[in-house]
Design a protein around this motif. Sequence first.
Motif, PDB file in Angstrom:
ATOM      1  N   ILE A  44      -5.929  -4.579  -9.787  1.00 41.53           N
ATOM      2  CA  ILE A  44      -6.250  -4.207  -8.566  1.00 41.53           C
ATOM      3  C   ILE A  44      -6.630  -5.079  -7.446  1.00 41.53           C
ATOM      4  CG2 ILE A  44      -6.965  -2.283  -7.242  1.00 41.53           C
ATOM      5  CD1 ILE A  44      -7.555  -1.022  -9.794  1.00 41.53           C
ATOM      6  N   SER A  45      -5.934  -5.335  -6.317  1.00 42.47           N
ATOM      7  CA  SER A  45      -6.473  -6.266  -5.352  1.00 42.47           C
ATOM      8  C   SER A  45      -6.762  -5.549  -4.004  1.00 42.47           C
ATOM      9  CB  SER A  45      -5.415  -7.416  -5.104  1.00 42.47           C
ATOM     10  OG  SER A  45      -5.195  -8.155  -6.308  1.00 42.47           O
ATOM     11  N   PRO A  46      -7.987  -5.627  -3.578  1.00 37.19           N
ATOM     12  CA  PRO A  46      -8.322  -5.025  -2.215  1.00 37.19           C
ATOM     13  C   PRO A  46      -7.700  -5.944  -1.130  1.00 37.19           C
ATOM     14  CG  PRO A  46     -10.201  -6.186  -3.103  1.00 37.19           C
ATOM     15  CD  PRO A  46      -9.257  -6.335  -4.285  1.00 37.19           C
ATOM     16  N   THR A  47      -6.930  -5.578  -0.326  1.00 42.60           N
ATOM     17  CA  THR A  47      -6.124  -6.372   0.592  1.00 42.60           C
ATOM     18  C   THR A  47      -6.316  -6.183   1.960  1.00 42.60           C
ATOM     19  OG1 THR A  47      -4.241  -4.584   0.560  1.00 42.60           O
ATOM     20  CG2 THR A  47      -4.125  -6.624  -0.880  1.00 42.60           C
ATOM     21  N   MET A  48      -7.059  -4.893   2.603  1.00 41.69           N
ATOM     22  CA  MET A  48      -7.116  -4.676   3.738  1.00 41.69           C
ATOM     23  C   MET A  48      -8.469  -3.689   3.814  1.00 41.69           C
ATOM     24  SD  MET A  48      -3.283  -3.644   5.286  1.00 41.69           S
ATOM     25  CE  MET A  48      -3.976  -3.423   6.956  1.00 41.69           C
ATOM     26  N   MET A  49      -9.474  -4.030   4.644  1.00 39.51           N
ATOM     27  CA  MET A  49     -10.741  -3.358   4.911  1.00 39.51           C
ATOM     28  C   MET A  49     -10.992  -2.916   6.262  1.00 39.51           C
ATOM     29  SD  MET A  49     -13.406  -4.841   1.971  1.00 39.51           S
ATOM     30  CE  MET A  49     -12.917  -6.765   2.528  1.00 39.51           C
ATOM     31  N   SER A  50     -11.626  -1.845   6.631  1.00 40.04           N
ATOM     32  CA  SER A  50     -11.640  -1.356   7.944  1.00 40.04           C
ATOM     33  C   SER A  50     -12.766  -0.492   8.056  1.00 40.04           C
ATOM     34  CB  SER A  50     -10.260  -0.567   8.551  1.00 40.04           C
ATOM     35  OG  SER A  50     -10.582  -0.090   9.646  1.00 40.04           O
ATOM     36  N   ALA A  51     -13.702  -0.556   9.108  1.00 36.52           N
ATOM     37  CA  ALA A  51     -14.878   0.276   9.628  1.00 36.52           C
ATOM     38  C   ALA A  51     -15.336  -0.091  10.906  1.00 36.52           C
ATOM     39  CB  ALA A  51     -15.846   0.040   8.199  1.00 36.52           C
ATOM     40  N   GLY A  52     -15.818   0.886  11.358  1.00 37.20           N
ATOM     41  CA  GLY A  52     -16.304   0.718  12.806  1.00 37.20           C
ATOM     42  C   GLY A  52     -15.542   0.782  13.977  1.00 37.20           C
ATOM     43  N   VAL A  91     -10.713   1.142   2.420  1.00 36.39           N
ATOM     44  CA  VAL A  91      -9.989  -0.074   1.948  1.00 36.39           C
ATOM     45  C   VAL A  91      -8.743   0.139   1.381  1.00 36.39           C
ATOM     46  CG1 VAL A  91     -11.382   0.279  -0.238  1.00 36.39           C
ATOM     47  CG2 VAL A  91     -10.485  -1.822   0.245  1.00 36.39           C
ATOM     48  N   MET A  92      -7.718  -0.653   1.662  1.00 34.19           N
ATOM     49  CA  MET A  92      -6.506  -0.581   0.913  1.00 34.19           C
ATOM     50  C   MET A  92      -6.455  -1.424  -0.286  1.00 34.19           C
ATOM     51  SD  MET A  92      -3.491   0.589   1.340  1.00 34.19           S
ATOM     52  CE  MET A  92      -3.038   0.808   2.890  1.00 34.19           C
ATOM     53  N   LEU A  93      -6.192  -0.905  -1.536  1.00 38.12           N
ATOM     54  CA  LEU A  93      -6.129  -1.455  -2.689  1.00 38.12           C
ATOM     55  C   LEU A  93      -4.646  -1.642  -2.951  1.00 38.12           C
ATOM     56  CD1 LEU A  93      -8.711   0.591  -4.671  1.00 38.12           C
ATOM     57  CD2 LEU A  93      -9.008  -1.390  -3.552  1.00 38.12           C
ATOM     58  N   ASN A  94      -4.267  -2.693  -3.471  1.00 43.17           N
ATOM     59  CA  ASN A  94      -2.817  -2.938  -4.010  1.00 43.17           C
ATOM     60  C   ASN A  94      -2.759  -3.292  -5.428  1.00 43.17           C
ATOM     61  OD1 ASN A  94      -0.361  -5.071  -4.680  1.00 43.17           O
ATOM     62  ND2 ASN A  94      -0.034  -4.072  -2.822  1.00 43.17           N
ATOM     63  N   PRO A  95      -2.295  -2.030  -6.037  1.00 44.88           N
ATOM     64  CA  PRO A  95      -2.456  -2.157  -7.598  1.00 44.88           C
ATOM     65  C   PRO A  95      -0.962  -2.725  -8.212  1.00 44.88           C
ATOM     66  CG  PRO A  95      -1.855   0.008  -7.020  1.00 44.88           C
ATOM     67  CD  PRO A  95      -2.009  -0.871  -5.525  1.00 44.88           C
TER      68      PRO A  95
END
Length: 209
Positions: A59-67, A79-83
Motif C-alpha cells: 500500500i502506498s499513500p499517494t494523495m492527502m487532503s485536509a482543510g 488520504v488516497m491509498l494505492n494498493p
Amino acid sequence: MTLTSTTRRFFGELAQIWPEATQRNAMLALVSDDAEEQTRAALILSQVPVFNAVLRDTISPTMMSAGKQGNVIPAEASVMLNPRTIPGHSIDDLAAKISAFIGDDGVEVEVTHRGVDAAASDENSVMFEAIASAAKSLDPEMAVVPYLSTGATDSSALRRLGINAYGLLPFPMVQSDEERMHGHDERVPIASLVFGTKLIYESVRRVCT
C-alpha cells in the motif's frame, strides 16, 4: 507473505545466479517446504523493496487532503491509498483489514477504484519459451525468470479472456538506472537500448514463427 507459483519459480531460478550469498540462501529457503525457513527467508528478502513487493500486498499513500484555509481546523481529512494486491487477493478483504487495523468508527475506508481481476499468464507457455530463447540467443548466461509485476497493466483484460500476455523488460540495467524510472532523469544506457531492441525483435520473430 503469500507465495504464488510465479514467485516460487522467480526466486528459485534467480537463486541460481544471484551473487549475494545471504540473499541467495534466503531465496532457496523461501522456496523450500520448511515453514520456519520460509519465514526467516522472507524477513531477509523483504528488506529489498522490489522483493518485498512480490511477497505481499503493498500500500502506498499517494494523495492527502485536509482543510480549506490555514487558520481553521479541518472538519475532515482524507488520504488516497494505492494498493497492489497479490493475485487471488481481494481488494475488499484488504480494505476490511485496513479498517480493522485502524480500529476507529470515525474513519471510513472505501474502495473507490477497482482493477480487473485475472489469473496470471502461464509461465510454461510456448510464448514464454520463445521469449526466453530469444534472450539466451543474445546472452547465453542470462537468466530468464517469470516475475510478478508490481505495476498496473492492461494485460489483465487479455488474461481474463484466457490470453497469455507478458510484460517484457528488455533493457539490462544497473540499480542506479532502475532508481531513475519515472523520474525527470529517466534513461537507459545506449548499449542496453541496442540489446533491448534486438531482444524485442527476436522475441516477436520467434513467437510469430
